[in-house]
Write an enzyme that holds these catalytic residues in place. Structure first.
Site, PDB file in Angstrom:
ATOM      1  N   ASP A 273      -4.612-111.668  49.844  1.00  0.00           N
ATOM      2  CA  ASP A 273      -3.339-112.068  49.428  1.00  0.00           C
ATOM      3  C   ASP A 273      -2.322-111.877  50.242  1.00  0.00           C
ATOM      4  OD1 ASP A 273      -1.711-113.415  47.403  1.00  0.00           O
ATOM      5  OD2 ASP A 273      -1.374-111.441  46.212  1.00  0.00           O
TER       6      ASP A 273
ATOM      7  N   LYS B 134       2.600 -94.797  42.801  1.00  0.00           N
ATOM      8  CA  LYS B 134       2.212 -96.091  41.871  1.00  0.00           C
ATOM      9  C   LYS B 134       1.128 -95.444  41.152  1.00  0.00           C
ATOM     10  CE  LYS B 134       0.180-100.761  42.082  1.00  0.00           C
ATOM     11  NZ  LYS B 134      -0.261-101.840  42.638  1.00  0.00           N
TER      12      LYS B 134
ATOM     13  N   VAL C 280       5.400 -98.545  39.488  1.00  0.00           N
ATOM     14  CA  VAL C 280       5.709 -97.944  40.944  1.00  0.00           C
ATOM     15  C   VAL C 280       7.075 -97.341  40.766  1.00  0.00           C
ATOM     16  CG1 VAL C 280       6.213 -98.372  43.446  1.00  0.00           C
ATOM     17  CG2 VAL C 280       4.425 -99.837  42.457  1.00  0.00           C
TER      18      VAL C 280
ATOM     19  N   GLY D 156       1.104-105.568  35.758  1.00  0.00           N
ATOM     20  CA  GLY D 156       0.046-105.640  34.742  1.00  0.00           C
ATOM     21  C   GLY D 156      -0.930-104.127  34.915  1.00  0.00           C
TER      22      GLY D 156
END
Length: 747
Positions: free
Chosen positions: A138, A44, A30, A26
């Site tokens: 995360d 990226k 990359v 989103g």
């Protein structure tokens, strides 16, 4: 797995030539890239179409900063970056090795010596972050690369500085449910102790092939993370007490990364000596693949001889990038939260999380509520190329329609089955429902060529097919208005009429420009005929929506209208002629516009608003009919309900649910135990849901049902949902969280 560059991918960025695609998400793409000197990197980029959004740029910069903090020993070393470029980018070390999840999928559960070595390395990585006051937030198997020199942590898309909540919606649980900490799953601040909890979950996965809380729907996982004990079946005996302490619900009982490192490994030997043979072979394969010839760039698709008719049926299709009608929120900030990186940089971006290892089979999972769920049904929200906005659910013809990724999802109210989802990058301002039908603005700019002709298309409105989510034949195309201006809005639908904000300008822009004119207009939903047009105040510069909430009450169209300076006015128009009847500033201290978005409650006579007092405004002239002050100095009321059986209900901060007389505003009652326990912690942000003989109020323990007769909490539904709507015909209240939607039986 590398894939071919698209025909319109750039040739390169900075000193790096693009070779292939590794993945796309989103936020950006990359690439595999190489410098003139032969250095291979993972590069990226941010999608160019969202690069103008300051929130997205800030997130991207913070991701680069976090990657630099962790450095090359524990992460992918950042070797070059330009975050101020029109298309921001950064180049990082190409990591030679598979993600931990893929390593377990390939080799099976890892030996204890390997788990200990991986854990010690990850302790070093997290310690490096925490000493710089950064938390990862995360950590999961797909974000950990296993190399011959140790594990490396990647993907810092939602990492942030400790205590910095600016880029996270209050109460949102950002992260991956299977590896969240209890406090993170509850929407609280994520601290270094939360990273330790996630690390322990990762090590359980490495040792057993499954997470400590099993698998399944996000709602199940979030419940287990918060309330169930971890399943450590299959974990080597000596590691059980170590990991159990890390997985303690009490964050103060968890060890620091330094303490955990000492318990896991003595530092003896080289990391590579602790890896099983199959994993070593895979690392070698990854290293050898760097110099393989990249796949050829794809050619440009053949150009169509003619443009498709805008009236043609348009089924839901895969997302193709943000159109000019990007998702707008208050002050120009996007309502989307970044979905994270584009997968494992040095491995396969096609798979975000490998399937759990199947031999031996995972141990029994723990079900919510001791085997009986609180919900009648629950359904996972389909994820798109971004996260959803905090929009409230709404009903349309037997469906509950919710924000899902970058589009919307329709779910059956009675059975919870997902009927359809869209990925058209629709914003909340693009759709409206009258309860039976769903309508949307059609962004022709996203469907046609992007050359000079794409600067202007007629404002197009179409019904949505509730069977598959596709748009039907356009019911109106208004050539007077430019359909690709990003501030056009479909503000509401009622009584066979659609109400819109539409602009007249020569091309699509991301800001209001001098010379553009804006209008409020009414269009008949059956014929597409325009009923009336009413001019709106001129805007120059800025990115603020005109309308924050709208509702039709009798012969009045009532708007919460945002001014050019970010304040809120309440405006009433005659539904027959469009004439503005009155315009009043929002009473009391000026609210934050985000606090009133979609939160309007009216009946036939009054508009009810919260804030520094609970107030009723007459719809006839906008004047105050009554107001009720909070019990405590400095107190506030959340958005109230509309009048139900002669009473208006609202949550008073620190007190709980209260009821006032709809006629004169006199207090009728407060819930039992007001100001104590759950009542004191009741969420103020949303209006209570009133259905049958109960009010439903959100709090830290879930959704509370308060009996209107006894004023007592008679049931608490365990849910992490934070937006609710009742459907009395089906006998349910529907709750929406970040990753699930569920229906609970009304009492």
């Amino acid at each position: 797995m590398l894939t071919s560059l698209l025909h319109d991918d750039p040739q390169g960025f900075g000193a790096y030539r693009l070779l292939a695609r590794m993945g796309s998400g989103g936020m950006g793409t990359v690439y595999l890239a190489r410098s003139r000197g032969g250095r291979t990197v993972a590069l990226k980029t941010m999608h160019a179409r969202i690069a103008a959004d300051p929130d997205f740029r800030t997130r991207f910069r913070l991701e680069v900063d976090a990657a630099r903090v962790i450095g090359g020993q524990y992460g992918a070393q950042v070797v070059d970056a330009d975050v101020a470029a029109p298309t921001p980018w950064f180049a990082a070390e190409y990591v030679l090795g598979p993600p931990l999840g893929a390593a377990v999928e390939l080799a099976g559960p890892l030996p204890e010596v390997t788990v200990r070595a991986v854990g010690a390395g990850l302790c070093g990585a997290l310690g490096q972050l925490h000493r710089s006051d950064v938390v990862h937030r995360d950590l999961k198997p797909s974000n950990i690369m296993v190399t011959a020199h140790g594990p490396k942590v990647i993907d810092f898309g939602i990492a942030r500085a400790l205590g910095d909540d600016r880029l996270t919606r209050a109460g949102a649980a950002a992260g991956t449910p299977a590896f969240m900490s209890p406090e993170q799953a509850s929407g609280q601040e994520h601290t270094p102790e939360g990273d330790v909890f996630a690390l322990a979950g990762v090590l359980v996965f490495a040792a057993t092939g499954r997470g400590p809380f099993g698998d399944g729907q996000p709602a199940d996982l979030l419940y287990r993370v918060r309330y169930a004990e971890p399943d450590l079946t299959g974990v080597p005996h000596a590691l059980v007490p170590v990991l159990a302490r890390c997985l303690d619900k009490d964050l103060s009982a968890r060890p620091t990364t330094q303490e955990l490192m000492l318990q896991l490994h003595d530092g003896a030997g080289e990391f590579v000596d602790h890896l099983p043979r199959a994993l070593l072979a895979e690392i070698g394969r990854c290293a050898g693949g760097v110099w393989q010839a990249p796949p050829p760039r794809l050619p440009a698709p053949p150009r169509a001889d003619s443009e498709p008719e805008p009236e043609a049926a348009h089924p839901a299709h895969p997302a193709r990038g943000l159109s000019r009608r990007r998702l707008l929120a208050i002050g120009g900030g996007s309502a989307l939260a970044v979905a994270g990186g584009a997968g494992a940089w040095a491995y396969s971006a096609a798979r975000d999380e490998p399937a759990p290892y199947k031999k031996p089979p995972p141990g029994p999972s723990v079900s919510a509520s001791g085997g009986k769920h609180d919900w009648r049904w629950q359904s996972q929200i389909v994820k798109g190329y971004g996260d959803k906005s905090p929009a409230h659910p709404f009903r349309a013809g037997g469906l509950v329609v919710i924000r899902s990724g970058v589009g919307f999802q329709g779910i059956g109210i009675r059975d919870g089955k997902a009927r359809w989802s869209t990925e058209d990058f629709e914003s909340d301002q693009d759709v409206a429902s009258d309860g039976d039908r769903l309508y949307r603005l059609v962004d022709l700019d996203a469907e046609k060529d992007r050359g000079p002709k794409a600067m202007r298309f007629p404002l197009t409105i179409a019904p949505v097919d509730l069977h598959d989510g596709s748009r039907k034949k356009a019911l109106a195309q208004l050539g007077t208005f430019n359909g690709v201006l990003p501030f056009n809005q479909l503000v509401c639908a009622a009584n066979g009429v659609l109400y819109l904000v539409a602009g007249q300008g020569e091309k699509s822009r991301e800001r209001f420009e001098r010379g553009d004119t804006w209008s409020l207009l009414a269009v008949e939903a059956k014929t597409g005929k325009k009923r009336w047009t009413s001019p709106l105040p001129a805007r120059t510069g800025g990115e603020r929506l005109y309308v924050l909430a709208a509702q039709v009450a009798g012969d009045r169209l009532v708007l919460f209208q945002q001014t050019a300076d970010g304040k809120v006015s309440i405006v009433a128009h005659d539904t027959g002629s469009g004439r503005a009847l009155w315009n009043k500033p929002f009473p009391g201290p000026a609210p934050d516009p985000v606090d009133v978005m979609g939160r309007m409650r009216t009946d036939g006579d009054h508009l009810y608003v919260g804030g520094s007092a609970l107030r009723a405004l007459r719809l006839s002239d906008g004047k105050e009919a009554w107001s009720t002050a909070p019990k405590r100095a400095g107190g506030v009321f959340g958005p109230p309900s509309a009048a139900v059986d002669g009473a208006v209900y609202a949550v008073e901060k620190g007190q709980g649910l209260c009821a006032v007389d709809a006629g004169d505003g006199k207090r009728k009652w407060r819930e039992k135990g007001a100001g104590e326990g759950e009542a004191a912690k009741a969420a103020v942000a949303d209006p209570p849901v009133i259905a049958k003989e109960h009010a439903y109020v959100r709090g830290p323990s879930g959704l509370r049902a308060v009996a209107l007769s006894s004023r007592k909490t008679v049931r608490t539904y365990k849910t992490t949902g934070d937006r609710f709507v009742a459907d009395e015909e089906s006998g349910v209240i529907i709750g929406v969280g970040d990753r699930f939607v569920a229906a609970f039986d009304l009492l």
